[in-house]
Design a protein around this motif. Sequence first.
Motif, PDB file in Angstrom:
ATOM      1  N   VAL A 199      -5.271  20.946  43.347  1.00  0.00           N
ATOM      2  CA  VAL A 199      -5.944  20.142  42.330  1.00  0.00           C
ATOM      3  C   VAL A 199      -7.431  20.139  42.672  1.00  0.00           C
ATOM      4  O   VAL A 199      -7.816  19.847  43.808  1.00  0.00           O
ATOM      5  CB  VAL A 199      -5.405  18.696  42.296  1.00  0.00           C
ATOM      6  CG1 VAL A 199      -6.296  17.804  41.442  1.00  0.00           C
ATOM      7  CG2 VAL A 199      -3.985  18.672  41.745  1.00  0.00           C
ATOM      8  N   GLN A 235     -11.291  18.724  41.909  1.00  0.00           N
ATOM      9  CA  GLN A 235     -12.047  17.590  41.380  1.00  0.00           C
ATOM     10  C   GLN A 235     -13.507  18.016  41.212  1.00  0.00           C
ATOM     11  O   GLN A 235     -14.213  18.218  42.204  1.00  0.00           O
ATOM     12  CB  GLN A 235     -11.925  16.402  42.327  1.00  0.00           C
ATOM     13  CG  GLN A 235     -10.484  15.931  42.514  1.00  0.00           C
ATOM     14  CD  GLN A 235     -10.284  15.206  43.835  1.00  0.00           C
ATOM     15  OE1 GLN A 235     -10.647  15.702  44.901  1.00  0.00           O
ATOM     16  NE2 GLN A 235      -9.693  14.025  43.769  1.00  0.00           N
ATOM     17  N   ARG A 279      -4.352  21.585  33.753  1.00  0.00           N
ATOM     18  CA  ARG A 279      -4.034  20.268  34.297  1.00  0.00           C
ATOM     19  C   ARG A 279      -4.441  20.092  35.752  1.00  0.00           C
ATOM     20  O   ARG A 279      -4.634  18.962  36.221  1.00  0.00           O
ATOM     21  CB  ARG A 279      -2.516  20.065  34.172  1.00  0.00           C
ATOM     22  CG  ARG A 279      -2.106  18.691  33.743  1.00  0.00           C
ATOM     23  CD  ARG A 279      -0.609  18.640  33.515  1.00  0.00           C
ATOM     24  NE  ARG A 279      -0.040  17.374  33.937  1.00  0.00           N
ATOM     25  CZ  ARG A 279      -0.121  16.268  33.233  1.00  0.00           C
ATOM     26  NH1 ARG A 279      -0.759  16.266  32.082  1.00  0.00           N
ATOM     27  NH2 ARG A 279       0.427  15.149  33.673  1.00  0.00           N
ATOM     28  N   HIS A 280      -4.590  21.188  36.473  1.00  0.00           N
ATOM     29  CA  HIS A 280      -4.948  21.080  37.893  1.00  0.00           C
ATOM     30  C   HIS A 280      -6.455  21.063  38.109  1.00  0.00           C
ATOM     31  O   HIS A 280      -6.909  20.972  39.250  1.00  0.00           O
ATOM     32  CB  HIS A 280      -4.313  22.221  38.692  1.00  0.00           C
ATOM     33  CG  HIS A 280      -4.918  23.568  38.428  1.00  0.00           C
ATOM     34  ND1 HIS A 280      -4.753  24.249  37.249  1.00  0.00           N
ATOM     35  CD2 HIS A 280      -5.705  24.361  39.203  1.00  0.00           C
ATOM     36  CE1 HIS A 280      -5.387  25.398  37.304  1.00  0.00           C
ATOM     37  NE2 HIS A 280      -5.985  25.487  38.476  1.00  0.00           N
ATOM     38  N   TRP A 307      -9.525  18.792  37.422  1.00  0.00           N
ATOM     39  CA  TRP A 307      -9.923  17.451  37.008  1.00  0.00           C
ATOM     40  C   TRP A 307     -11.440  17.412  36.849  1.00  0.00           C
ATOM     41  O   TRP A 307     -12.175  17.837  37.746  1.00  0.00           O
ATOM     42  CB  TRP A 307      -9.481  16.420  38.044  1.00  0.00           C
ATOM     43  CG  TRP A 307      -7.991  16.292  38.200  1.00  0.00           C
ATOM     44  CD1 TRP A 307      -7.025  17.107  37.674  1.00  0.00           C
ATOM     45  CD2 TRP A 307      -7.308  15.293  38.947  1.00  0.00           C
ATOM     46  NE1 TRP A 307      -5.775  16.681  38.043  1.00  0.00           N
ATOM     47  CE2 TRP A 307      -5.910  15.561  38.821  1.00  0.00           C
ATOM     48  CE3 TRP A 307      -7.713  14.196  39.704  1.00  0.00           C
ATOM     49  CZ2 TRP A 307      -4.946  14.770  39.443  1.00  0.00           C
ATOM     50  CZ3 TRP A 307      -6.755  13.398  40.324  1.00  0.00           C
ATOM     51  CH2 TRP A 307      -5.384  13.683  40.180  1.00  0.00           C
ATOM     52  N   SER A 344      -8.864  16.893  28.043  1.00  0.00           N
ATOM     53  CA  SER A 344      -8.219  16.871  29.353  1.00  0.00           C
ATOM     54  C   SER A 344      -7.497  15.547  29.542  1.00  0.00           C
ATOM     55  O   SER A 344      -7.960  14.509  29.061  1.00  0.00           O
ATOM     56  CB  SER A 344      -9.268  17.041  30.463  1.00  0.00           C
ATOM     57  OG  SER A 344      -8.716  16.793  31.736  1.00  0.00           O
ATOM     58  N   ALA A 354      -6.949  14.577  32.645  1.00  0.00           N
ATOM     59  CA  ALA A 354      -7.327  14.202  34.012  1.00  0.00           C
ATOM     60  C   ALA A 354      -8.821  13.926  34.129  1.00  0.00           C
ATOM     61  O   ALA A 354      -9.477  14.348  35.073  1.00  0.00           O
ATOM     62  CB  ALA A 354      -6.907  15.300  34.989  1.00  0.00           C
ATOM     63  N   ARG A 355      -9.360  13.172  33.200  1.00  0.00           N
ATOM     64  CA  ARG A 355     -10.772  12.777  33.274  1.00  0.00           C
ATOM     65  C   ARG A 355     -10.926  11.666  34.320  1.00  0.00           C
ATOM     66  O   ARG A 355     -10.084  10.779  34.408  1.00  0.00           O
ATOM     67  CB  ARG A 355     -11.255  12.253  31.930  1.00  0.00           C
ATOM     68  CG  ARG A 355     -11.018  13.182  30.748  1.00  0.00           C
ATOM     69  CD  ARG A 355     -11.554  12.519  29.489  1.00  0.00           C
ATOM     70  NE  ARG A 355     -11.160  13.204  28.269  1.00  0.00           N
ATOM     71  CZ  ARG A 355     -10.117  12.856  27.521  1.00  0.00           C
ATOM     72  NH1 ARG A 355      -9.350  11.818  27.886  1.00  0.00           N
ATOM     73  NH2 ARG A 355      -9.828  13.515  26.421  1.00  0.00           N
ATOM     74  N   PHE A 356     -12.014  11.710  35.074  1.00  0.00           N
ATOM     75  CA  PHE A 356     -12.252  10.636  36.037  1.00  0.00           C
ATOM     76  C   PHE A 356     -13.735  10.302  36.112  1.00  0.00           C
ATOM     77  O   PHE A 356     -14.596  11.089  35.712  1.00  0.00           O
ATOM     78  CB  PHE A 356     -11.670  10.983  37.411  1.00  0.00           C
ATOM     79  CG  PHE A 356     -12.403  12.047  38.196  1.00  0.00           C
ATOM     80  CD1 PHE A 356     -13.226  11.705  39.252  1.00  0.00           C
ATOM     81  CD2 PHE A 356     -12.228  13.398  37.902  1.00  0.00           C
ATOM     82  CE1 PHE A 356     -13.882  12.670  40.007  1.00  0.00           C
ATOM     83  CE2 PHE A 356     -12.874  14.382  38.642  1.00  0.00           C
ATOM     84  CZ  PHE A 356     -13.700  14.019  39.693  1.00  0.00           C
ATOM     85  N   VAL A 371      -1.087  12.358  36.116  1.00  0.00           N
ATOM     86  CA  VAL A 371      -1.746  13.601  35.704  1.00  0.00           C
ATOM     87  C   VAL A 371      -1.665  14.686  36.779  1.00  0.00           C
ATOM     88  O   VAL A 371      -2.223  15.764  36.602  1.00  0.00           O
ATOM     89  CB  VAL A 371      -3.222  13.357  35.302  1.00  0.00           C
ATOM     90  CG1 VAL A 371      -3.289  12.398  34.122  1.00  0.00           C
ATOM     91  CG2 VAL A 371      -4.053  12.853  36.469  1.00  0.00           C
TER      92      VAL A 371
END
Length: 255
Positions: A104, A106, A130-131, A133, A155, A157-159, A241
């Motif tokens: 994953v 980031q 999906r992997h 983020w 997406s 996987a938003r952060f 996620v």
Amino acid sequence: MAQKSEIEWTDATWNPVTGCTKVGPGCDNCYAERFAERWRGIVGHPYEQGFDLTLWPSRLKQPTLWKKPRMIFVNSMSDLFHKDIDRVFVDQVFDAMEAADWHVYQVLTKRSSLMRNYVRKRYEGGQVPRHIWLGVSVEDAAHSSRIEYLKQINSDARFISFEPLLGPIEDVDLQGVAWAIVGGESGPRARPMEEGWARKIRDLCDRDDVAFFFKQWGGARPKSGGRLLDGEEWNGFPWQVVPEPMLRALQPEDA
């Protein structure tokens, strides 16, 4: 090889780009710049060039060498969407992330509109894998527009990293964001974070069903003020996620 990280919300860092330039008050006391400039001029050191923007094509294959799934913070020492990074090289970074898809990744930026424009074009309006983020840094209310650009990306996987948190955040809509990280500034000129600012974001996360992670109060050193907010550790993580088959490798038994 990517480096094991002491950052609480990731496992490792991978820096195919190093160096950056400042775009807001959150950059004023940049930890990465402070670290890199210590080594400027030391021949043979990875930061011989200090914090000058530098591309490292030799590092692009590093994720494929790491066989165990990891959370990887991409460019902890730069910003992948810096305007002076050739889009061809950004393509190569994304190619590398797509090839080693058992990790994953980031990817965090302050250049939110450039990230939005890039991923829209790369994935032709489709969903980001999906992997991978994608996140934005937001230090105060004046820069909360980065959140709106983030939400325009397709997406799950938003952060958001509210670090260093330098002022209160308004009553922003966090719906569609999976994860929020809050932290105070650390270092020799650290600016203090008020408790009310952190509580506000925690409450917004609770309202909008966003996983909330409280990283640190900050101070002279990252650990100076500890990690407790209202007497508790807040270790929220967006397990929903995390893609298969990485979930079992990343998730603790008691999660």
